[in-house]
Every structure is written in structure tokens, then in C-alpha cells.
Design a protein around this motif. Sequence first.
Motif, PDB file in Angstrom:
ATOM      1  N   ALA A  27      60.998  39.079 102.731  1.00  0.00           N
ATOM      2  CA  ALA A  27      60.618  38.633 101.418  1.00  0.00           C
ATOM      3  C   ALA A  27      61.146  39.157 100.416  1.00  0.00           C
ATOM      4  CB  ALA A  27      59.056  39.116 101.422  1.00  0.00           C
ATOM      5  N   PRO A  28      61.244  38.136  99.187  1.00  0.00           N
ATOM      6  CA  PRO A  28      61.924  38.720  98.049  1.00  0.00           C
ATOM      7  C   PRO A  28      61.222  39.813  97.320  1.00  0.00           C
ATOM      8  CG  PRO A  28      61.635  36.243  97.980  1.00  0.00           C
ATOM      9  CD  PRO A  28      60.875  36.974  99.199  1.00  0.00           C
ATOM     10  N   LEU A  29      62.005  40.601  96.938  1.00  0.00           N
ATOM     11  CA  LEU A  29      61.313  42.052  96.313  1.00  0.00           C
ATOM     12  C   LEU A  29      61.121  41.583  94.789  1.00  0.00           C
ATOM     13  CD1 LEU A  29      60.954  44.985  96.282  1.00  0.00           C
ATOM     14  CD2 LEU A  29      63.070  45.243  95.821  1.00  0.00           C
ATOM     15  N   VAL A  30      60.003  41.779  94.327  1.00  0.00           N
ATOM     16  CA  VAL A  30      59.257  41.301  93.016  1.00  0.00           C
ATOM     17  C   VAL A  30      59.647  42.697  92.292  1.00  0.00           C
ATOM     18  CG1 VAL A  30      57.305  41.000  91.681  1.00  0.00           C
ATOM     19  CG2 VAL A  30      57.509  39.808  93.907  1.00  0.00           C
ATOM     20  N   SER A  31      59.379  43.772  92.549  1.00  0.00           N
ATOM     21  CA  SER A  31      59.503  44.974  91.721  1.00  0.00           C
ATOM     22  C   SER A  31      59.156  46.360  92.637  1.00  0.00           C
ATOM     23  CB  SER A  31      58.487  45.174  90.475  1.00  0.00           C
ATOM     24  OG  SER A  31      57.320  45.208  90.849  1.00  0.00           O
ATOM     25  N   VAL A  32      59.512  47.408  92.213  1.00  0.00           N
ATOM     26  CA  VAL A  32      59.321  48.764  92.700  1.00  0.00           C
ATOM     27  C   VAL A  32      58.348  49.353  91.719  1.00  0.00           C
ATOM     28  CG1 VAL A  32      60.020  50.924  93.524  1.00  0.00           C
ATOM     29  CG2 VAL A  32      61.445  48.878  93.779  1.00  0.00           C
ATOM     30  N   LYS A  33      56.996  49.829  92.256  1.00  0.00           N
ATOM     31  CA  LYS A  33      55.854  50.341  91.594  1.00  0.00           C
ATOM     32  C   LYS A  33      55.535  51.804  91.851  1.00  0.00           C
ATOM     33  CE  LYS A  33      52.347  47.665  89.839  1.00  0.00           C
ATOM     34  NZ  LYS A  33      51.129  46.799  90.116  1.00  0.00           N
ATOM     35  N   ARG A  34      55.272  52.377  91.037  1.00  0.00           N
ATOM     36  CA  ARG A  34      54.615  53.801  91.205  1.00  0.00           C
ATOM     37  C   ARG A  34      53.183  53.790  91.168  1.00  0.00           C
ATOM     38  NH1 ARG A  34      56.627  58.505  93.006  1.00  0.00           N
ATOM     39  NH2 ARG A  34      55.884  60.326  92.079  1.00  0.00           N
ATOM     40  N   ILE A  35      52.388  53.972  92.406  1.00  0.00           N
ATOM     41  CA  ILE A  35      51.067  53.873  92.626  1.00  0.00           C
ATOM     42  C   ILE A  35      50.273  55.204  93.052  1.00  0.00           C
ATOM     43  CG2 ILE A  35      49.513  52.721  94.070  1.00  0.00           C
ATOM     44  CD1 ILE A  35      50.884  50.494  92.753  1.00  0.00           C
ATOM     45  N   ARG A  36      49.124  55.438  92.317  1.00  0.00           N
ATOM     46  CA  ARG A  36      48.449  56.651  92.482  1.00  0.00           C
ATOM     47  C   ARG A  36      47.337  56.121  93.698  1.00  0.00           C
ATOM     48  NH1 ARG A  36      48.847  61.267  90.911  1.00  0.00           N
ATOM     49  NH2 ARG A  36      50.120  60.447  88.786  1.00  0.00           N
ATOM     50  N   SER A  37      47.492  56.607  94.749  1.00  0.00           N
ATOM     51  CA  SER A  37      46.562  56.372  95.860  1.00  0.00           C
ATOM     52  C   SER A  37      45.118  56.941  95.456  1.00  0.00           C
ATOM     53  CB  SER A  37      47.052  56.852  97.193  1.00  0.00           C
ATOM     54  OG  SER A  37      47.165  58.360  97.235  1.00  0.00           O
ATOM     55  N   SER A  38      44.243  56.570  96.505  1.00  0.00           N
ATOM     56  CA  SER A  38      42.822  56.999  96.176  1.00  0.00           C
ATOM     57  C   SER A  38      42.856  58.643  96.564  1.00  0.00           C
ATOM     58  CB  SER A  38      41.875  56.591  97.250  1.00  0.00           C
ATOM     59  OG  SER A  38      42.267  56.475  98.435  1.00  0.00           O
ATOM     60  N   ILE A  61      55.943  42.575  97.089  1.00  0.00           N
ATOM     61  CA  ILE A  61      56.372  41.525  97.370  1.00  0.00           C
ATOM     62  C   ILE A  61      55.258  40.501  96.658  1.00  0.00           C
ATOM     63  CG2 ILE A  61      57.693  42.032  99.422  1.00  0.00           C
ATOM     64  CD1 ILE A  61      55.244  40.986 101.030  1.00  0.00           C
ATOM     65  N   HIS A  62      55.722  39.261  96.757  1.00  0.00           N
ATOM     66  CA  HIS A  62      54.803  38.073  96.227  1.00  0.00           C
ATOM     67  C   HIS A  62      54.746  36.983  97.248  1.00  0.00           C
ATOM     68  CE1 HIS A  62      52.881  36.000  92.811  1.00  0.00           C
ATOM     69  NE2 HIS A  62      53.630  34.936  93.234  1.00  0.00           N
ATOM     70  N   THR A  63      53.823  36.674  98.120  1.00  0.00           N
ATOM     71  CA  THR A  63      53.495  35.661  98.942  1.00  0.00           C
ATOM     72  C   THR A  63      52.163  35.108  98.923  1.00  0.00           C
ATOM     73  OG1 THR A  63      53.856  35.597 101.403  1.00  0.00           O
ATOM     74  CG2 THR A  63      52.488  37.601 100.543  1.00  0.00           C
ATOM     75  N   GLN A  64      52.043  33.765  99.522  1.00  0.00           N
ATOM     76  CA  GLN A  64      50.888  33.168  99.433  1.00  0.00           C
ATOM     77  C   GLN A  64      49.858  33.708 100.405  1.00  0.00           C
ATOM     78  OE1 GLN A  64      50.236  30.058  97.799  1.00  0.00           O
ATOM     79  NE2 GLN A  64      51.885  30.727  96.792  1.00  0.00           N
ATOM     80  N   TRP A  72      65.709  41.470  98.120  1.00  0.00           N
ATOM     81  CA  TRP A  72      64.852  41.221  99.157  1.00  0.00           C
ATOM     82  C   TRP A  72      64.139  42.694  99.871  1.00  0.00           C
ATOM     83  CZ3 TRP A  72      63.508  36.637 101.810  1.00  0.00           C
ATOM     84  CH2 TRP A  72      64.142  35.367 101.386  1.00  0.00           C
ATOM     85  N   VAL A  73      63.335  42.631 100.710  1.00  0.00           N
ATOM     86  CA  VAL A  73      62.881  43.550 101.604  1.00  0.00           C
ATOM     87  C   VAL A  73      62.780  43.127 102.793  1.00  0.00           C
ATOM     88  CG1 VAL A  73      60.535  43.458 100.805  1.00  0.00           C
ATOM     89  CG2 VAL A  73      61.358  45.603 101.359  1.00  0.00           C
ATOM     90  N   ARG A  74      63.050  43.867 103.866  1.00  0.00           N
ATOM     91  CA  ARG A  74      62.791  43.616 105.425  1.00  0.00           C
ATOM     92  C   ARG A  74      61.944  44.638 105.509  1.00  0.00           C
ATOM     93  NH1 ARG A  74      68.058  43.766 106.741  1.00  0.00           N
ATOM     94  NH2 ARG A  74      68.094  41.498 106.485  1.00  0.00           N
ATOM     95  N   PHE A  75      60.860  44.402 106.598  1.00  0.00           N
ATOM     96  CA  PHE A  75      59.848  45.411 106.956  1.00  0.00           C
ATOM     97  C   PHE A  75      59.153  44.993 108.058  1.00  0.00           C
ATOM     98  CE2 PHE A  75      57.615  42.449 103.980  1.00  0.00           C
ATOM     99  CZ  PHE A  75      56.474  42.146 104.550  1.00  0.00           C
ATOM    100  N   THR A  76      58.567  45.939 108.991  1.00  0.00           N
ATOM    101  CA  THR A  76      57.712  45.693 110.249  1.00  0.00           C
ATOM    102  C   THR A  76      56.305  45.840 109.371  1.00  0.00           C
ATOM    103  OG1 THR A  76      59.287  46.515 111.411  1.00  0.00           O
ATOM    104  CG2 THR A  76      56.815  46.292 112.417  1.00  0.00           C
ATOM    105  N   ALA A  77      55.578  44.823 109.540  1.00  0.00           N
ATOM    106  CA  ALA A  77      53.892  44.654 109.378  1.00  0.00           C
ATOM    107  C   ALA A  77      53.287  45.227 110.595  1.00  0.00           C
ATOM    108  CB  ALA A  77      53.631  43.415 108.654  1.00  0.00           C
ATOM    109  N   HIS A  78      52.310  45.653 110.340  1.00  0.00           N
ATOM    110  CA  HIS A  78      51.349  46.217 111.596  1.00  0.00           C
ATOM    111  C   HIS A  78      50.143  45.470 111.453  1.00  0.00           C
ATOM    112  CE1 HIS A  78      54.374  49.276 113.067  1.00  0.00           C
ATOM    113  NE2 HIS A  78      54.496  49.321 111.581  1.00  0.00           N
ATOM    114  N   LEU A  79      49.627  45.003 112.448  1.00  0.00           N
ATOM    115  CA  LEU A  79      48.439  44.170 112.356  1.00  0.00           C
ATOM    116  C   LEU A  79      47.591  44.552 113.560  1.00  0.00           C
ATOM    117  CD1 LEU A  79      50.270  40.838 112.636  1.00  0.00           C
ATOM    118  CD2 LEU A  79      49.800  42.008 110.685  1.00  0.00           C
ATOM    119  N   GLY A  80      46.085  44.353 113.248  1.00  0.00           N
ATOM    120  CA  GLY A  80      45.212  44.720 114.249  1.00  0.00           C
ATOM    121  C   GLY A  80      44.692  46.398 114.318  1.00  0.00           C
ATOM    122  N   THR A  81      43.755  46.582 114.937  1.00  0.00           N
ATOM    123  CA  THR A  81      43.334  48.066 114.830  1.00  0.00           C
ATOM    124  C   THR A  81      42.905  48.471 116.357  1.00  0.00           C
ATOM    125  OG1 THR A  81      40.944  47.342 114.690  1.00  0.00           O
ATOM    126  CG2 THR A  81      42.155  48.289 112.700  1.00  0.00           C
TER     127      THR A  81
END
Length: 157
Positions: free
Chosen positions: A73-84, A94-97, A54-63
Motif C-alpha cells: 500500500a502507499p505509505l501515508v506517513s510515519v507516526k509516533r503512537i502511544r499505546s494503551s 496506510i490509507h485504504t478503503q 510504499w510499504v509491504r507487510f504481512t497482515a494476520h487475520l483470524g484468531t
Amino acid sequence: MKTFDHLSVIGLREWINLPDLGMVGLRAKIDTGASTSTLHASEIQPFQRDGQDWVRFTAHLGTLVQRRHRCEAPLVSVKRIRSSNGEAQTRYVIHTQMCLGDRTWPVDFTLTCRKNMRYRVLLGSKALVAGQLVVNPALTYVQDKPLIITSAPTGAE
């Protein structure tokens, strides 16, 4: 010109809810150049629950008004991502509705710090394909705010 009756049109920005995480009223920017969707998160900590990752985190909302929301949330995987900007980064997935308009479907989100970005959520192409959506970039907030409010306690700070 071909038209597709089974596809819904969305704009460049839309309102979403993540009911399994207890998060409502998120502004998401549509990013067809990104494969996976992204959620702004900090204090990301993997842990075990009943032998599962699983993974625990703080989500930040609003600007304008910052809200924080503790999530697990259950942890699906750990990915290597190349950002823009070309930087490679390891991210938890994570995988969520997700609710957009009157529809709900499962979406993978990577967790990363987006504090310097205007939008806390990006919806990538995999989420658009799964939701059978097409984007009209000339429009914003085409869909009504999601009907499904939440299935988890809110816990916003």
C-alpha cells in the motif's frame, strides 16, 4: 434525548473488508479511545515505487485459524503512537478503503504487531467520524457482513 438520523449504529465488534488490500471477513473491535485505526501486521518493509513511498507487510487475520496475507500500500506517513499501556511506538500509516455493512469509505490504519491481542483490527474514532457511525457498546455485529467483497487479488496463505 437527541437522535441523529444521518448516523448509523454499530456494535462493539463488527465485520469489515479492506478491498484494496484483498482482505475480507475481518473482525474489528471498536475502540473509541484510539484516534487512529490499527491493523495487525508483521514483516513491515518500506520501499519506493515510481518515486513514491510504499510499504509491504504481512497482515494476520483470524484468531482461531491464523491466515496470513501479503499486502502492499502507499505509505501515508510515519507516526509516533502511544499505546494503551503507555509505550510510545513508531508506526507506518496506510490509507485504504474499508467496507462495513453497506458502506465504504477511506480509513487510515497504523501497522503494528497485535499478536497477543484478541482482535487483529481496531477501529479508532477518526474512522467512526468519517463513516458517520455511533457505537452502542451493549451490541455486537449489528451490521451485516460487508457487501463489497474485494477489488484486489486475495493471496491469503
